[in-house]
Scaffold this active site. Structure first.
Site, PDB file in Angstrom:
ATOM      1  N   LYS A 128       4.246   5.984   2.627  1.00 32.71           N
ATOM      2  CA  LYS A 128       3.401   5.765   3.807  1.00 32.71           C
ATOM      3  C   LYS A 128       4.154   6.190   5.077  1.00 32.71           C
ATOM      4  CE  LYS A 128       2.686   2.065   6.237  1.00 32.71           C
ATOM      5  NZ  LYS A 128       2.456   0.699   6.639  1.00 32.71           N
ATOM      6  N   ASP A 146      -2.311   3.196   4.338  1.00 32.23           N
ATOM      7  CA  ASP A 146      -1.930   1.897   4.885  1.00 32.23           C
ATOM      8  C   ASP A 146      -2.966   0.867   4.443  1.00 32.23           C
ATOM      9  OD1 ASP A 146      -4.164   2.491   6.346  1.00 32.23           O
ATOM     10  OD2 ASP A 146      -3.261   2.075   8.297  1.00 32.23           O
TER      11      ASP A 146
END
Ligand code: SF4
Length: 218
Positions: A128, A146
């Site tokens: 991420k 996310d």
């Protein structure tokens, strides 16, 4: 209920992209403040289990004191802890950013690398964080999984996976190349305003006709 009575989102991904673009024309960047890839990398590590707003409050002073990877790599850990305390989990995060900076200095000539494998080899950096840096600081195609992306991709029926790496792979198959980073920004804006974690505003949602969750709960 109503399984099969509405068009699946995956077959209408172009319309979903168009709709998100129309509703969130200004959602084109991360809300973290940064001047260069190194600052974005460190800010993104600090944003874990915190908010971008909270991180933006402390990063100007942090980067003034430790502007380059070498400065952060050599910083006393207690000073780093103090500088980032308000972002939470500050002991672990101080260790991560110091080790990350050391690794940048020792392995990458103090430059933030521009590919996912090298980025994820850095301490404290998962996919991420790496995708945030690739998509924003380097303008590369990157899907940022996310909490908003996880929730919304699942509700729309774009994935059946819960693991972020698998969700990223699923979305790579569905989304056209060139749309990945922009889609990520739009989904974050959408998740903050309409498709909320609790009580999503399905009645006001322009994606309702393609949404598995919204249709099932209508
Ligand atoms: Fe989210 Fe509801 Fe819209 Fe589906 S219909 S995307 S659950 S707000």
């Amino acid at each position: 209920m109503k399984q099969g009575l509405y068009p699946p989102a995956v077959e209408h991904i172009d319309k979903i992209l168009e709709t998100l673009k129309r509703h969130y024309p200004d959602a084109n960047d991360t809300s973290l403040d940064y001047q260069d890839p190194f600052e974005l990398l460190i800010a993104t590590i600090l944003a874990a289990q915190s908010t971008d707003k909270q991180v933006n409050k402390i990063t100007p002073a942090l980067f003034e004191k430790f502007p380059r990877p070498r400065d952060m790599a050599q910083a006393p850990i207690t000073e780093l802890e103090e500088a980032i305390r308000s972002t939470g989990f500050f002991r672990n995060k101080a260790k991560s950013i110091k080790q990350c900076a050391q690794h940048l200095v020792e392995q990458f000539g103090s430059q933030v690398p521009q590919n996912i494998d090298a980025l994820t080899s850095l301490p404290g950096v998962g996919r991420k964080t790496a995708n945030v840096v690739l998509g924003n600081a380097f303008g590369k195609d990157a899907i940022i999984v996310d909490t908003h992306m996880k929730r919304i991709a699942s509700r729309l029926g774009l994935t059946t996976n819960a693991n972020p790496d698998k969700i990223e792979k699923d979305l790579q198959q569905i989304l056209p190349r060139g749309s990945w980073t922009d889609f990520s920004h739009k989904i974050i804006a959408f998740g903050r305003t309409i498709c909320l974690g609790r009580n999503p505003k399905c009645g006001q949602c322009s994606l309702l006709s393609w949404c598995r969750y919204g249709q099932a709960n209508a």
